[in-house]
Scaffold this motif. Structure first.
Motif, PDB file in Angstrom:
ATOM      1  N   MET A 132     -13.280  13.347  -2.094  1.00 42.89           N
ATOM      2  CA  MET A 132     -12.350  12.314  -1.662  1.00 42.89           C
ATOM      3  C   MET A 132     -10.890  12.686  -1.905  1.00 42.89           C
ATOM      4  O   MET A 132     -10.021  11.976  -1.455  1.00 42.89           O
ATOM      5  CB  MET A 132     -12.677  11.028  -2.411  1.00 42.89           C
ATOM      6  CG  MET A 132     -12.324   9.794  -1.668  1.00 42.89           C
ATOM      7  SD  MET A 132     -13.670   9.234  -0.686  1.00 42.89           S
ATOM      8  CE  MET A 132     -14.492   8.116  -1.803  1.00 42.89           C
ATOM      9  N   SER A 133     -10.626  13.772  -2.607  1.00 46.47           N
ATOM     10  CA  SER A 133      -9.202  13.998  -2.872  1.00 46.47           C
ATOM     11  C   SER A 133      -8.548  14.700  -1.690  1.00 46.47           C
ATOM     12  O   SER A 133      -9.141  15.572  -1.038  1.00 46.47           O
ATOM     13  CB  SER A 133      -9.023  14.778  -4.177  1.00 46.47           C
ATOM     14  OG  SER A 133      -8.509  16.055  -3.907  1.00 46.47           O
ATOM     15  N   LYS A 134      -7.317  14.312  -1.413  1.00 43.97           N
ATOM     16  CA  LYS A 134      -6.609  14.880  -0.266  1.00 43.97           C
ATOM     17  C   LYS A 134      -6.471  16.389  -0.406  1.00 43.97           C
ATOM     18  O   LYS A 134      -6.520  17.119   0.577  1.00 43.97           O
ATOM     19  CB  LYS A 134      -5.226  14.225  -0.140  1.00 43.97           C
ATOM     20  CG  LYS A 134      -5.285  12.830   0.450  1.00 43.97           C
ATOM     21  CD  LYS A 134      -3.901  12.229   0.587  1.00 43.97           C
ATOM     22  CE  LYS A 134      -3.417  11.671  -0.724  1.00 43.97           C
ATOM     23  NZ  LYS A 134      -2.185  10.873  -0.609  1.00 43.97           N
ATOM     24  N   THR A 147      -5.327   2.380  -8.810  1.00 43.49           N
ATOM     25  CA  THR A 147      -6.625   2.761  -9.349  1.00 43.49           C
ATOM     26  C   THR A 147      -6.526   3.042 -10.854  1.00 43.49           C
ATOM     27  O   THR A 147      -5.446   3.224 -11.402  1.00 43.49           O
ATOM     28  CB  THR A 147      -7.211   3.943  -8.561  1.00 43.49           C
ATOM     29  OG1 THR A 147      -6.140   4.800  -8.166  1.00 43.49           O
ATOM     30  CG2 THR A 147      -7.883   3.453  -7.292  1.00 43.49           C
ATOM     31  N   GLY A 179     -11.675   6.205   0.576  1.00 41.88           N
ATOM     32  CA  GLY A 179     -11.218   5.627  -0.695  1.00 41.88           C
ATOM     33  C   GLY A 179      -9.962   4.789  -0.493  1.00 41.88           C
ATOM     34  O   GLY A 179      -9.838   3.685  -1.039  1.00 41.88           O
ATOM     35  N   HIS A 180      -9.059   5.297   0.334  1.00 44.60           N
ATOM     36  CA  HIS A 180      -7.849   4.525   0.621  1.00 44.60           C
ATOM     37  C   HIS A 180      -8.184   3.209   1.318  1.00 44.60           C
ATOM     38  O   HIS A 180      -7.473   2.221   1.156  1.00 44.60           O
ATOM     39  CB  HIS A 180      -6.887   5.335   1.502  1.00 44.60           C
ATOM     40  CG  HIS A 180      -6.274   6.511   0.807  1.00 44.60           C
ATOM     41  ND1 HIS A 180      -6.556   7.806   1.154  1.00 44.60           N
ATOM     42  CD2 HIS A 180      -5.402   6.587  -0.230  1.00 44.60           C
ATOM     43  CE1 HIS A 180      -5.873   8.629   0.368  1.00 44.60           C
ATOM     44  NE2 HIS A 180      -5.179   7.921  -0.486  1.00 44.60           N
ATOM     45  N   PHE A 220       0.882  -1.163   0.000  1.00 46.59           N
ATOM     46  CA  PHE A 220       0.000   0.000   0.000  1.00 46.59           C
ATOM     47  C   PHE A 220       0.921   1.214   0.000  1.00 46.59           C
ATOM     48  O   PHE A 220       1.708   1.393   0.926  1.00 46.59           O
ATOM     49  CB  PHE A 220      -0.917  -0.021   1.225  1.00 46.59           C
ATOM     50  CG  PHE A 220      -1.736   1.237   1.341  1.00 46.59           C
ATOM     51  CD1 PHE A 220      -2.640   1.582   0.349  1.00 46.59           C
ATOM     52  CD2 PHE A 220      -1.582   2.088   2.433  1.00 46.59           C
ATOM     53  CE1 PHE A 220      -3.374   2.755   0.432  1.00 46.59           C
ATOM     54  CE2 PHE A 220      -2.310   3.260   2.524  1.00 46.59           C
ATOM     55  CZ  PHE A 220      -3.203   3.595   1.526  1.00 46.59           C
ATOM     56  N   PRO A 253       0.851   4.967  -0.029  1.00 52.60           N
ATOM     57  CA  PRO A 253       0.320   6.332   0.026  1.00 52.60           C
ATOM     58  C   PRO A 253       1.417   7.385  -0.090  1.00 52.60           C
ATOM     59  O   PRO A 253       2.553   7.146   0.336  1.00 52.60           O
ATOM     60  CB  PRO A 253      -0.304   6.398   1.419  1.00 52.60           C
ATOM     61  CG  PRO A 253       0.500   5.443   2.237  1.00 52.60           C
ATOM     62  CD  PRO A 253       0.838   4.323   1.300  1.00 52.60           C
ATOM     63  N   GLU A 254       1.042   8.518  -0.639  1.00 48.83           N
ATOM     64  CA  GLU A 254       1.948   9.659  -0.588  1.00 48.83           C
ATOM     65  C   GLU A 254       1.638  10.398   0.712  1.00 48.83           C
ATOM     66  O   GLU A 254       0.481  10.749   0.961  1.00 48.83           O
ATOM     67  CB  GLU A 254       1.697  10.588  -1.793  1.00 48.83           C
ATOM     68  CG  GLU A 254       2.700  11.714  -1.805  1.00 48.83           C
ATOM     69  CD  GLU A 254       2.494  12.704  -2.948  1.00 48.83           C
ATOM     70  OE1 GLU A 254       1.663  12.460  -3.831  1.00 48.83           O
ATOM     71  OE2 GLU A 254       3.185  13.731  -2.904  1.00 48.83           O
ATOM     72  N   ARG A 295     -11.719   3.241  -8.659  1.00 51.95           N
ATOM     73  CA  ARG A 295     -11.641   3.862  -7.348  1.00 51.95           C
ATOM     74  C   ARG A 295     -13.016   3.988  -6.742  1.00 51.95           C
ATOM     75  O   ARG A 295     -14.039   3.904  -7.434  1.00 51.95           O
ATOM     76  CB  ARG A 295     -10.915   5.204  -7.403  1.00 51.95           C
ATOM     77  CG  ARG A 295     -11.519   6.265  -8.266  1.00 51.95           C
ATOM     78  CD  ARG A 295     -10.530   7.395  -8.520  1.00 51.95           C
ATOM     79  NE  ARG A 295     -10.211   8.168  -7.330  1.00 51.95           N
ATOM     80  CZ  ARG A 295      -8.966   8.419  -6.915  1.00 51.95           C
ATOM     81  NH1 ARG A 295      -7.935   7.971  -7.583  1.00 51.95           N
ATOM     82  NH2 ARG A 295      -8.749   9.135  -5.839  1.00 51.95           N
ATOM     83  N   LEU A 296     -13.040   4.156  -5.450  1.00 49.30           N
ATOM     84  CA  LEU A 296     -14.297   4.353  -4.741  1.00 49.30           C
ATOM     85  C   LEU A 296     -14.690   5.828  -4.792  1.00 49.30           C
ATOM     86  O   LEU A 296     -13.882   6.703  -4.489  1.00 49.30           O
ATOM     87  CB  LEU A 296     -14.122   3.919  -3.280  1.00 49.30           C
ATOM     88  CG  LEU A 296     -15.254   4.301  -2.328  1.00 49.30           C
ATOM     89  CD1 LEU A 296     -16.532   3.575  -2.687  1.00 49.30           C
ATOM     90  CD2 LEU A 296     -14.870   4.001  -0.887  1.00 49.30           C
ATOM     91  N   HIS A 298      -8.285   8.543   3.473  1.00 48.61           N
ATOM     92  CA  HIS A 298      -9.746   8.657   3.470  1.00 48.61           C
ATOM     93  C   HIS A 298     -10.384   7.305   3.143  1.00 48.61           C
ATOM     94  O   HIS A 298      -9.677   6.315   2.917  1.00 48.61           O
ATOM     95  CB  HIS A 298     -10.192   9.772   2.524  1.00 48.61           C
ATOM     96  CG  HIS A 298      -9.601   9.695   1.148  1.00 48.61           C
ATOM     97  ND1 HIS A 298      -9.831   8.637   0.296  1.00 48.61           N
ATOM     98  CD2 HIS A 298      -8.779  10.547   0.472  1.00 48.61           C
ATOM     99  CE1 HIS A 298      -9.195   8.842  -0.845  1.00 48.61           C
ATOM    100  NE2 HIS A 298      -8.536   9.991  -0.767  1.00 48.61           N
TER     101      HIS A 298
END
Ligand code: ATP
Ligand code: MG
Length: 570
Positions: free
Chosen positions: A276-278, A239, A51-52, A40, A42-43, A268-269, A49
């Protein structure tokens, strides 16, 4: 991973396309089951969130099913936006969701030297060159979907010259933006990502882990495949937006003497009423629209946690979503329904009055208190019972009384009889008003024969209401949360406006003087309970202090709007 933190997989569910690919790689002998490696990645530029959560369940879940390993890797190749605060929050959220990564947390930045060395190899192979065009020139000469790109004037410079310049880029000789390293692929490719993509840029900027060691940083496409390869990842899930990058992922690894992972994309969810975007979530935090990343209205994992979501309900939700390549929007009610199903079984029930109206029981002895038995969870009698106080003065919810009852109103009204949950039958005789004419107190009588809620004469009452005894009541702050956005798709807004214009101005209602039964003051933070007839609540992770200060967040109302939607669809 221990048994009880395993995602609850339904063994009869049809195999999704990702598991089918992994199965085939095992059947063909490409990998043994225990060799399966996922990650996994992540940046660390924001909080995780919901989605992750989908990606996490897929990455960790699949590795665990085969007895393989899943790594947690911070994809920290963008020094400007990344921070150690995010790294720690990500680790905490993954653990909270119930997953354990293999070995230590890994960092893309740990591979900077290897990536650099491989880039040198690419130059030596004639597959990369130093370009001196500006970012703007590179963008302009990339062409478009309909037009081919234009080769850079530096494209055919000698390998020696590129090697020298790249080394000097690294040594810090050149300012930001003055040079880049580019892959030498095909300026006519129909896939614009293959038109000599940038591999390195100059960025004189401190990195949260490597400090000032580097002033050239790798671009995502160059870095990501190498990260996967260096770690021995067998299946690299991501995704769908990365599908078009896959030829590049493979092109970069192909000429190098390295392990070749396989990238597989899934959809993606997306959730209704949710961004949902950071980047968008960060703006909500920075502009003070919410109280931090873990505000219970946020779709971040720490926000959902503070709201009262259980990790089990989130994993169950992801499981029900399945894995596909279809892009759609999932109704947020489906997530809420997974939560309700979990809490209905697992949350103990208590009584709480959010909008108190005082009731005096005129035929109950003054100064007497008796302790009645209440089941903690009628769904699970084995969870036992507790004692709740009862006396002459109690509170009921204002909404459970009508001076002039509408038809079919089975709660309290003058002359009507109701059952007090776990206690007695109660009849209202008189109503007191304040100077403004608002109801401020009810005078009632109880029937001592109905202790526990049943009448020996077999007489029935239609309504049962909740209540809290006044003398022992705990005053509490209760926060009622509603959707953060007013419409299903927050990005759908009028010209010139953005998702911020769709914020729900009433997403938070603060109630300052609610009355709770005493046991609710003693519970530790993050206790998930049902306030009978009202909804599911969770004691606040930060502000609730046992035996001192009761603060509860509404997790979700009891009303099952999901059932209605399901009905509509069938
Ligand atoms: P965001 O767009 O919110 O910033 P991101 O994709 O940039 O998200 P990363 O930190 O790069 O965030 O994501 C880590 C992993 O999580 C990636 O593999 C990414 O594909 C996956 N992921 C991110 N958002 C979703 C989502 N909505 N549904 C499923 N997986 C997701
Ligand atoms: Mg991103």
């Amino acid at each position: 991973m221990s048994e009880n933190t395993m995602p609850n997989n339904n063994e009869n569910a049809p195999v999704d396309f990702i598991r089918a690919i992994v199965n085939e790689d095992i059947r063909s002998g490409k990998y043994k089951p225990e060799e399966i490696r996922t990650r996994f990645p992540p940046e660390p530029n924001g909080y995780l969130h919901i989605g992750h959560a989908k990606a996490i369940c897929i990455d960790f879940g699949i590795a665990a099913e085969y007895g393989g390993k899943c790594y947690l890797r911070m994809d920290d190749t963008n020094p400007g936006k990344e921070d150690i605060e995010y790294v720690q929050a990500i680790e905490e959220d993954v653990r909270w969701l119930g997953f354990t990564w293999d070995g230590p947390t890994r960092y893309a930045s740990d591979y900077f030297q290897q990536m650099y060395d491989y880039a040198v190899d690419m130059i030596k192979l004639g597959l990369a060159y130093v370009d001196e065009q500006s970012a703007e020139e590179i963008r302009q000469s990339r062409g478009s979907l309909t037009e081919p790109g234009q080769p850079s004037p530096w494209r055919d410079r000698s390998i020696e010259e590129s090697l020298d310049l790249f080394e000097r880029m690294r040594q810090g000789e050149f300012p930001n933006g003055s040079k880049v390293l580019r892959a030498k692929i095909d300026m006519n490719s129909p896939n614009v990502h293959m038109r000599d993509p940038v591999m390195y840029r100059i960025l004189h900027m401190e990195h949260h882990r490597t400090g000032d060691q580097w002033c050239v940083y790798p671009m995502y496409d160059w870095a990501h495949g190498l990260e996967d390869s260096i770690e021995g990842i067998t299946h690299s899930f991501c995704t769908l937006e990365f599908e078009i990058h896959r030829p590049l992922y493979e092109w970069f690894l192909e000429p190098l003497p390295v392990h070749k992972p396989r990238q597989i994309e899934f959809s993606r969810l997306n959730l209704t009423y949710t961004v949902m975007s950071k980047r968008k979530l960060l703006r909500l935090v920075e502009e003070g629209k919410v109280n931090g990343w873990d505000d219970p209205r946020m779709p971040t994992l720490c926000g959902l946690r503070r709201r009262g979501y259980t990790p089990e309900s989130i994993r169950d939700f992801v499981q029900r979503l399945g894995i596909t390549k279809f892009t759609g929007i999932t109704e947020v009610e489906m997530l809420e329904n997974c939560l309700r199903e979990d809490l209905n079984i697992n949350a103990d029930r208590y009584m709480a009055v959010l909008d108190p109206l005082k009731v005096t029981i005129t035929n109950y002895p003054e100064r007497q208190v008796e302790w009645l038995e209440a089941l903690n969870n009628p769904e699970k009698p084995e969870l036992g019972s507790r004692k709740i106080p009862f006396s002459r003065e109690i509170y009921i919810d204002r909404d459970d009384f009508r001076e002039v009852p509408p038809r079919k109103y089975h709660r309290l009204s003058p002359g009507a009889e109701v059952r007090l949950r776990w206690a007695y039958f109660l009849t209202c005789h008189d109503v007191k008003h304040d100077e403004q004419g608002n109801v401020c107190e009810l005078l009632c009588t109880y029937d001592p024969e109905t202790r526990g809620g049943a009448a020996p004469d077999g007489r029935r009452v239609k309504g049962t209401i909740h209540w809290v005894e006044a003398g022992h009541a705990v005053s509490a702050e209760v926060r009622l949360y509603d959707r953060l956005f007013v419409c299903e798709n927050p990005d759908d807004c009028e010209e010139g406006l953005d998702y911020m214009s769709n914020l729900n101005p009433d997403s938070l209602t603060l109630l300052k003087d609610c009355k709770l039964e005493p046991a609710l003051l003693e519970l530790p933070p993050e206790s998930r309970v049902q306030f009978e007839r009202v909804g599911y609540f969770c004691s606040d992770r930060h502000d609730h202090i046992p035996d001192k200060k009761a603060v509860y967040n509404r997790t979700v109302a009891l009303r099952d709007s999901w059932a209605k939607i399901e009905k509509k669809h069938n």
